[in-house]
Design a protein around this motif. Structure first.
Motif, PDB file in Angstrom:
ATOM      1  N   ARG A  68      44.652  46.294  37.928  1.00 57.53           N
ATOM      2  CA  ARG A  68      43.364  45.593  37.845  1.00 57.53           C
ATOM      3  C   ARG A  68      43.534  44.108  38.196  1.00 57.53           C
ATOM      4  NH1 ARG A  68      38.417  46.376  35.609  1.00 57.53           N
ATOM      5  NH2 ARG A  68      38.734  48.396  36.577  1.00 57.53           N
ATOM      6  N   ARG A  69      44.612  43.481  37.731  1.00 52.76           N
ATOM      7  CA  ARG A  69      44.854  42.064  38.033  1.00 52.76           C
ATOM      8  C   ARG A  69      44.977  41.853  39.536  1.00 52.76           C
ATOM      9  NH1 ARG A  69      48.314  38.913  37.210  1.00 52.76           N
ATOM     10  NH2 ARG A  69      47.376  37.115  36.191  1.00 52.76           N
ATOM     11  N   ARG A 168      35.227  37.072  38.823  1.00 57.53           N
ATOM     12  CA  ARG A 168      36.661  37.348  38.939  1.00 57.53           C
ATOM     13  C   ARG A 168      37.476  36.422  38.042  1.00 57.53           C
ATOM     14  NH1 ARG A 168      35.032  38.622  44.332  1.00 57.53           N
ATOM     15  NH2 ARG A 168      35.102  36.431  44.971  1.00 57.53           N
ATOM     16  N   ARG A 169      37.123  35.130  38.007  1.00 58.79           N
ATOM     17  CA  ARG A 169      37.884  34.187  37.183  1.00 58.79           C
ATOM     18  C   ARG A 169      37.736  34.511  35.695  1.00 58.79           C
ATOM     19  NH1 ARG A 169      35.946  30.228  40.959  1.00 58.79           N
ATOM     20  NH2 ARG A 169      34.378  29.504  39.456  1.00 58.79           N
ATOM     21  N   VAL A 170      36.524  34.825  35.276  1.00 63.67           N
ATOM     22  CA  VAL A 170      36.293  35.162  33.861  1.00 63.67           C
ATOM     23  C   VAL A 170      37.039  36.443  33.494  1.00 63.67           C
ATOM     24  CG1 VAL A 170      34.554  35.942  32.213  1.00 63.67           C
ATOM     25  CG2 VAL A 170      34.091  33.965  33.663  1.00 63.67           C
ATOM     26  N   LEU A 171      36.944  37.459  34.343  1.00 62.36           N
ATOM     27  CA  LEU A 171      37.611  38.730  34.056  1.00 62.36           C
ATOM     28  C   LEU A 171      39.122  38.548  33.988  1.00 62.36           C
ATOM     29  CD1 LEU A 171      37.556  41.719  33.553  1.00 62.36           C
ATOM     30  CD2 LEU A 171      37.381  42.106  36.023  1.00 62.36           C
ATOM     31  N   SER A 173      40.780  35.828  33.187  1.00 58.79           N
ATOM     32  CA  SER A 173      41.108  35.094  31.963  1.00 58.79           C
ATOM     33  C   SER A 173      41.041  35.998  30.733  1.00 58.79           C
ATOM     34  CB  SER A 173      40.151  33.906  31.801  1.00 58.79           C
ATOM     35  OG  SER A 173      40.389  33.233  30.583  1.00 58.79           O
ATOM     36  N   VAL A 174      39.980  36.775  30.623  1.00 60.66           N
ATOM     37  CA  VAL A 174      39.818  37.678  29.470  1.00 60.66           C
ATOM     38  C   VAL A 174      40.897  38.757  29.492  1.00 60.66           C
ATOM     39  CG1 VAL A 174      38.298  39.377  28.396  1.00 60.66           C
ATOM     40  CG2 VAL A 174      37.345  37.253  29.304  1.00 60.66           C
ATOM     41  N   ASP A 220      37.741  48.042  25.621  1.00 59.14           N
ATOM     42  CA  ASP A 220      36.386  47.800  25.117  1.00 59.14           C
ATOM     43  C   ASP A 220      36.187  46.320  24.791  1.00 59.14           C
ATOM     44  OD1 ASP A 220      35.713  50.464  25.358  1.00 59.14           O
ATOM     45  OD2 ASP A 220      36.213  50.955  23.280  1.00 59.14           O
ATOM     46  N   GLU A 221      37.206  45.687  24.231  1.00 54.24           N
ATOM     47  CA  GLU A 221      37.113  44.259  23.912  1.00 54.24           C
ATOM     48  C   GLU A 221      36.993  43.431  25.193  1.00 54.24           C
ATOM     49  OE1 GLU A 221      40.451  43.224  21.550  1.00 54.24           O
ATOM     50  OE2 GLU A 221      39.828  44.416  19.813  1.00 54.24           O
ATOM     51  N   ILE A 222      37.740  43.799  26.214  1.00 56.64           N
ATOM     52  CA  ILE A 222      37.644  43.108  27.507  1.00 56.64           C
ATOM     53  C   ILE A 222      36.229  43.224  28.050  1.00 56.64           C
ATOM     54  CG2 ILE A 222      38.374  43.201  29.922  1.00 56.64           C
ATOM     55  CD1 ILE A 222      41.151  44.031  28.924  1.00 56.64           C
TER      56      ILE A 222
END
Length: 266
Positions: A68-69, A168-171, A173-174, A220-222
């Motif tokens: 995913r990264r 993309r940046r938020v995902l 980071s999380v 789920d938290e992501i």
């Protein structure tokens, strides 16, 4: 040697009282030492093999995360994924406050709406629903439709290309933050999982099952954190940032001059 050798060899070693610095040339003793070494190597091999089985659980999870990264870093478009996550989050919150097994009149719509407002700025109120015919599916669909409309407006306000970059940046980071937390939790789980053997349960199977459950919980938290961030993220453009910095500098200069004026003698 005394751990693995036969009783006869042990008795012989004890009775002869051979000094520690004396070379042992007996073939019987040599063969016993070889057998003991072989048994110890087998034990160590089983220990290493067992450790690798535990590591394999983490490695499979790591492969999924790094896949995913790499997709994020390669610039893949996550618009459809984001919309699906919005739907999933809205549905999960609805099911938390609106149990389909009880009557709609008993649902906690106030709590539902207050929770939804922490995710996105909903304008829906309890009066917007007809409880007599309301179902959890219809309730989830109303919130989902409204959330997607808000999301589309944010996209238009910020700009399509820039908003996709923010996704993309938020995902990323999380994802990194939650993955680090997950690794700490998996290490903690592995430290105490051996105690499950006392209850006649296979520690490895328990580790695999709980590790999978924890991994699903992390995903789920992501999902939840990403959705909340995307609805509340604030974009400060470079020109606005410069204006704010200039205004702040002017304010500080004014306060400094005012303070110096008060300190000057009359």
């Amino acid at each position: 040697m005394r751990l693995f050798a036969t009783g006869m060899v042990e008795r012989m070693m004890n009775s002869l009282k051979i000094p520690d610095d004396m070379p042992i040339e007996s073939k019987l003793v040599t063969r016993s030492i070889q057998r003991a070494q072989h048994q110890r190597e087998q034990q160590n091999f089983e220990i290493r093999k067992n450790v690798l089985k535990y590591d394999d659980v983490i490695n499979k999870q790591r492969e999924a995360i790094y896949k995913r990264r790499n997709e994020i870093l390669d610039g893949e478009d996550f618009e459809e994924q984001a919309e699906q996550w919005i739907h999933d989050v809205a549905e999960a919150v609805v099911l938390e406050f609106a149990n389909p097994d009880i009557q709609p009149e008993e649902w906690d719509l106030e709590g539902l709406i207050n929770t939804m407002r922490t995710i996105y700025p909903t304008a829906l109120t309890p009066q917007a629903f007809e409880l007599e015919t309301l179902t959890t599916g219809e309730l989830a669909e109303r919130f989902n439709e409204e959330a997607l409309e808000v999301y589309d407006r944010r996209t238009d306000e910020i700009g399509e290309e820039e908003f996709r970059n923010i996704e993309r940046r938020v995902l990323l980071s999380v994802l990194d933050s939650k993955w680090r937390e997950h690794l700490y939790e998996m290490d903690y789980l592995q430290e105490g999982i051996g105690l499950r053997a006392i209850g006649q349960r296979d520690p490895l199977v328990e580790y695999q099952n709980e590790g999978f459950t924890m991994f699903q919980g992390m995903q789920d938290e992501i999902k939840n954190e990403f959705v909340q961030y995307m609805f509340h993220v604030q974009v400060v453009r470079e020109q606005q940032a410069e204006q704010q910095a200039t205004a702040q500098q002017s304010r500080l200069r004014y306060l400094k001059e005012a303070a110096e004026g008060e300190e000057a003698p009359a």
